[in-house]
Every structure is written in C-alpha cells, then in structure tokens.
Design an enzyme around this catalytic site. Structure first.
Site, PDB file in Angstrom:
ATOM      1  N   PRO A 131     -16.310  30.492  10.196  1.00 51.89           N
ATOM      2  CA  PRO A 131     -15.341  29.363   9.945  1.00 51.89           C
ATOM      3  C   PRO A 131     -15.696  28.891   8.504  1.00 51.89           C
ATOM      4  CG  PRO A 131     -16.846  28.599  11.397  1.00 51.89           C
ATOM      5  CD  PRO A 131     -17.143  30.161  11.208  1.00 51.89           C
ATOM      6  N   CYS A 132     -15.473  29.341   7.308  1.00 46.22           N
ATOM      7  CA  CYS A 132     -15.783  28.980   5.803  1.00 46.22           C
ATOM      8  C   CYS A 132     -14.651  27.721   5.637  1.00 46.22           C
ATOM      9  CB  CYS A 132     -15.688  29.911   4.987  1.00 46.22           C
ATOM     10  SG  CYS A 132     -14.174  31.190   4.946  1.00 46.22           S
ATOM     11  N   HIS A 133     -13.696  27.700   6.419  1.00 42.11           N
ATOM     12  CA  HIS A 133     -12.838  26.620   6.036  1.00 42.11           C
ATOM     13  C   HIS A 133     -13.346  25.379   6.422  1.00 42.11           C
ATOM     14  CE1 HIS A 133     -11.905  28.033  10.235  1.00 42.11           C
ATOM     15  NE2 HIS A 133     -11.748  26.803  10.392  1.00 42.11           N
TER      16      HIS A 133
END
Length: 179
Positions: A135-137
């Site tokens: 989950p880089c967001h």
C-alpha cells in the site's frame, strides 16, 4: 516466464503480473514505471491460480473489506533497500497513513544509521511494482500533502477514501510528482 491479466477497478484498468507462482506486479493503467521490473515477454493468461486469487483479493478490497497482504505470495523485484521500504509499507494498517520521513526513520534504525533520506524513501515507494496490495498510497508528505503516487493523485484519493482515511488534513499539492 511471466504471465499477466487485467482487472477492471474503480481506479481504472489494472494489470496483474506473475511468475506462475508469485505476484510480481500490479499496475494501474497509465501508472509511472508500468511493468518496469519485468524484462521478459509476458504471456496473457487469466486462468493461473495466483492471478485468480489476486483478482479475488482485489474484489474484496474494492468491496470495502480488508484482505490481508499475507494471503498473496508476493515477489516484487527490487534492491535490498527497496525491499526494506516495501516491507514497511506492508505494515501500514488500513485506515492509516505514514509519512516518507517516518519511513526514513524506520529504515535508519533498521540499518543502524543516524538518518536516512526521505527522498530515497520516496524513490523506493514510487517504484513499488505491486501497488495497492503493497500500500504505497498510504504514504503522504509530512505536511499532509498527497504527493508522490505513481498511479496518479486521483487514484490515491479514491484508495484512501475507500479505506476510510480522514482526508480533512490531507491536500492535493499545486505542483510536484503527484500531478
């Protein structure tokens, strides 16, 4: 040998890629660095078990569930430093965000250094080849800026809203890498 399929999502068409056993890529259409970790030809194959499992994971995710990352065998290609950053991303819980600076501090402790560059962390986050699942967001600027998402700022906002993140202190930058 690599295989791929596509998945229609609320943030656009997603390409999933695997090595037959492990997921190696998940890119939103138009994403920066799309497919940049695969150096061989990719064969379209929608029936491989790992791709079917990844689609089911995404179905649950986009339905507002919280599927666990550990349900999928992941094998993102990248340097040891990038792998360390991506491992930290996997620890960010649903509904939470972390800053690039926070990740830099965690990496510095892990590698026994006094400090680490937030920009280096940003580069590793931006090159995450398995977005959404890793989950880089969920990474934001220290000041609440929604900066640095290779999948596009609007996709980042949709993903954060889907996860129930309080958006009141977050903002779209007027210039930068997220636009």
């Amino acid at each position: 040998m690599y295989y791929s399929t596509t998945y229609s999502s609320p943030v656009g068409t997603i390409t999933l890629a695997c090595d037959g056993n492990n997921l190696v890529g998940l890119w939103i259409e138009g994403q920066k660095y799309h497919g940049n970790t695969i150096f061989e030809n990719i064969i379209d194959n929608v029936d491989l078990p790992i791709l079917v499992t990844a689609k089911r994971w995404l179905n649950r995710y986009f339905a507002g569930k919280k599927p666990d990352i550990s349900e999928l065998p992941l094998a993102p290609a990248g340097s040891k430093f990038r792998q360390e950053v991506w491992n930290i991303l996997c620890e960010i819980p649903y509904g939470k965000v972390i800053t690039y600076g926070d990740i830099a501090k965690k990496i510095a402790v892990k590698i026994n250094k006094e400090s680490m560059s937030s920009q280096a962390v940003g580069g590793a986050v931006g090159h995450n080849p398995i977005s959404i699942i890793i989950p880089c967001h969920r990474v934001v600027g220290t000041n609440g800026s929604l900066t640095g998402y290779a999948g596009g700022i609007h996709a980042k906002i949709k993903l954060l809203e889907l996860e129930g993140i309080d958006m009141s202190r977050l903002f779209i930058p007027t210039k930068g890498t997220a636009l």
